[in-house]
Design an enzyme around this catalytic site. Structure first.
Site, PDB file in Angstrom:
ATOM      1  CG  HIS A  64      -5.148  -2.305  -0.383  1.00 44.98           C
ATOM      2  ND1 HIS A  64      -4.603  -1.927  -1.606  1.00 44.98           N
ATOM      3  CD2 HIS A  64      -4.658  -1.583   0.613  1.00 44.98           C
ATOM      4  CE1 HIS A  64      -3.822  -0.723  -1.186  1.00 44.98           C
ATOM      5  NE2 HIS A  64      -4.015  -0.528   0.096  1.00 44.98           N
ATOM      6  CG  ASP A 120      -6.669  -2.820  -4.068  1.00 44.39           C
ATOM      7  OD1 ASP A 120      -7.415  -2.513  -3.535  1.00 44.39           O
ATOM      8  OD2 ASP A 120      -5.341  -2.610  -4.090  1.00 44.39           O
ATOM      9  CB  SER A 145      -0.890  -0.188   1.018  1.00 50.60           C
ATOM     10  OG  SER A 145      -1.828   0.994   1.126  1.00 50.60           O
TER      11      SER A 145
END
Ligand code: NAG
Ligand code: NAG
Ligand code: NAG
Ligand code: NAG
Length: 497
Positions: free
Chosen positions: A474, A421, A203
């Site tokens: 994600h 994601d 991320s």
């Protein structure tokens, strides 16, 4: 890591909340001057053989501790070090070594440890006031690698600063502090210097990984010790700082059937050259408004999961009320530390975020803090992620040049994407990887686990591998632990996926 319901990364500083924060921290640091810290400097560490909530002795070697990274402000980063559980590498120099940190907004690396790649998991059961229980994670990446989990930037998890100014960091300064952290940590743990060294994060933190790796590579070139045996890095659903990170949500949502052909075409027509997070063109703004409403219908971190409706948090501990809107409200019974100001809203049991909710009660329990060796008075209230309440400057514009530089100099890279994601979609990641323009070494193909495709992959001549994880969200290992463990263990041991 990011909160699964948001679509933005570390927000700009809200000055009013920040002022309040300064007041609180100022009062707090005056209070602290009367507190003797257990120890200061870079030496504090302890071996943790059992954890509250975990049945029996830990079946892996855990060390926790602090490393001072900013003397002027008294900033110390907290870490959890898990030694490799592999037979051959146990405690030795031959197992690979992974530094791991977590994204934003200032999420604790405990997310990596307890939900993604580390050896513990919460037992998912409704919170009833007792300490949440933990279990072993059989898909821990520590099966094949040492993992040094660090709470970074300062303010995340149990990392703290004695002076309010110490919390004013950004991409560049947080990376410099991680660099300082590494130097001091390895000085105190020289036996791991020979291990093949990797840096990893997902991320938002993925943006810092190649920047930090470049600093380490510069030390190596200049012969500045302690010399780490840097081999490469890995990033999962990473931010690069380029517009493609966010803009690729549009073709991705289109491909998944979340938006119509018409809306897709409208956005392409009117948003050309626009910054999708801050468009100037009115027609583009309008179309993106419709787009945002449509994608809010799905859990953007993993589009197949339910969206979680949260119960409102209570204003004070120990209140026992029913919400006026009929929803039940959080009841806190056994909180033993300081004044807790941000009790998380309670998600429905069964929601993916329920485990996050449990972590608050676990990490704020005095027994947990005693076991981990948390310094008294350092962090009154642990939160899994912050919410724009601490200043942060997104001062690294793009990480692409660091990716290019490192991989052209022989360092290995694994770039992976959970393929469900919508926050940092695989389409955008695949596009920037391809744009580096290195010749293909192993063309696009499936990679397998148990005779089934587990995702798709392509490798380039610069030793960069891109891989998708089928069904991953994600933070891919959180959703597809077995597939991600297979991918990681093959890659880190220099085998093809
Ligand atoms: C909460 O649940 C756990 C596990 O089911 C149980 O052992 C414990 O006694 C319960 N605590 C309370 C306060 O009810
Ligand atoms: C720490 O304190 C010094 C002096 O007050 C300041 O110049 C510096 O920027 C601070 N460090 C960080 C990371 O903010
Ligand atoms: C690439 O890395 C080398 C060695 O660390 C460094 O000297 C050089 O300045 C870097 N180039 C760019 C464009 O960042
Ligand atoms: C790719 O990585 C391997 C293993 O670290 C290394 O031996 C090789 O030289 C690298 N290849 C290139 C082109 O840098």
């Amino acid at each position: 890591m990011m909160r699964t319901t948001t679509t933005t990364w570390p927000r700009l500083l809200c000055s009013c909340r920040f002022l309040l924060f300064i007041l609180v921290v100022t009062a707090f640091s005056q209070h602290q001057q009367h507190l003797a810290f257990a120890s200061s400097g870079s030496g504090s560490r302890r071996v943790v053989t059992s954890l509250p909530g975990f049945d029996g002795p830990l079946p892996f070697h855990l060390e926790t501790g602090y490393v001072e990274v900013d003397e002027d402000n008294g900033t110390e980063l907290f870490y959890y070090f898990v030694e490799s559980e592999s037979e051959s590498g146990s405690g030795g120099a031959d197992a690979p070594f992974l530094l791991w940190f977590t994204g934003g907004d200032r999420c604790s690396v405990f997310s990596g440890l307890a939900y993604e790649i580390g050896p513990i998991r919460f037992v998912l059961e409704p919170y009833n006031g007792s300490l949440p229980r933990l279990r072993y994670n059989p898909n821990s990446w520590s099966k094949v690698s040492h993992i040094l989990f660090v709470d970074s930037p300062v303010g995340a998890g149990f990392s703290f600063s004695r002076q309010p100014k110490g919390y004013e960091v950004g991409d560049a300064s947080a990376s410099l502090q991680l660099h300082e952290f590494l130097i001091k940590w390895f000085r105190n743990h020289p036996k791991y210097l020979a291990s093949p060294f990797y840096i990893g994060a997902d991320s938002y933190a993925g943006k810092l990984v190649p920047f930090l790796a470049q600093m380490v590579s510069e030390d190596i070139e200049a012969g500045r010790g302690p010399l780490l045996n840097l081999k490469g890095y890995l990033v999962g659903n990473p931010i690069t700082g380029e517009s493609v990170d966010v803009n690729s949500r549009v073709p991705c949502a289109h491909g998944f059937g979340i938006i119509s052909d018409q809306l897709y075409e409208t956005i392409l027509r009117h948003c050309q050259g626009e910054d999708y997070t801050n468009p100037a063109n009115a027609l583009c703004t309008q179309a993106l408004g419709i787009f945002n409403n449509l994608i809010s219908e799905v859990q953007q971190a993993q589009i197949l999961l339910d969206t979680c409706v949260y119960a409102s948090p209570v204003p004070k501990p120990n209140s026992r009320t029913d919400g006026s809107d009929g929803r039940k409200i959080l009841i806190m019974e056994e909180i033993r530390v300081g004044q807790l100001n941000h009790p998380p809203a309670r998600p429905p049991f069964g929601c993916i975020t329920y485990g996050y909710y449990l972590s608050y009660f676990w990490a704020n329990d005095r027994r947990t803090r005693d076991a981990l060796g948390i310094k008294k008075g350092s962090v009154d209230e642990w939160v899994r992620c912050h919410d724009g309440d601490l200043p942060y400057s997104n001062d690294l514009q793009s990480s692409i040049k660091y990716h290019r530089n490192l991989t052209s100099r022989g360092y290995r890279a694994l770039v992976y994407s959970g393929d469900h994601d919508l926050l940092v979609p695989h389409l955008g990641t695949q596009a920037w990887v391809r744009s580096l323009n290195f010749p293909v070494a192993d063309d696009w193909r499936a990679w397998h686990l148990d005779g089934q495709s587990a995702g798709f992959t392509i490798s380039y001549s610069n030793n960069m591998t891109f891989a998708t994880i089928k069904g991953g969200g994600h933070t891919a290992p959180e959703y597809e632990p077995e597939r991600c463990f297979a991918m990681f263990s093959r890659w880190i041991l220099n085998r093809p996926l």
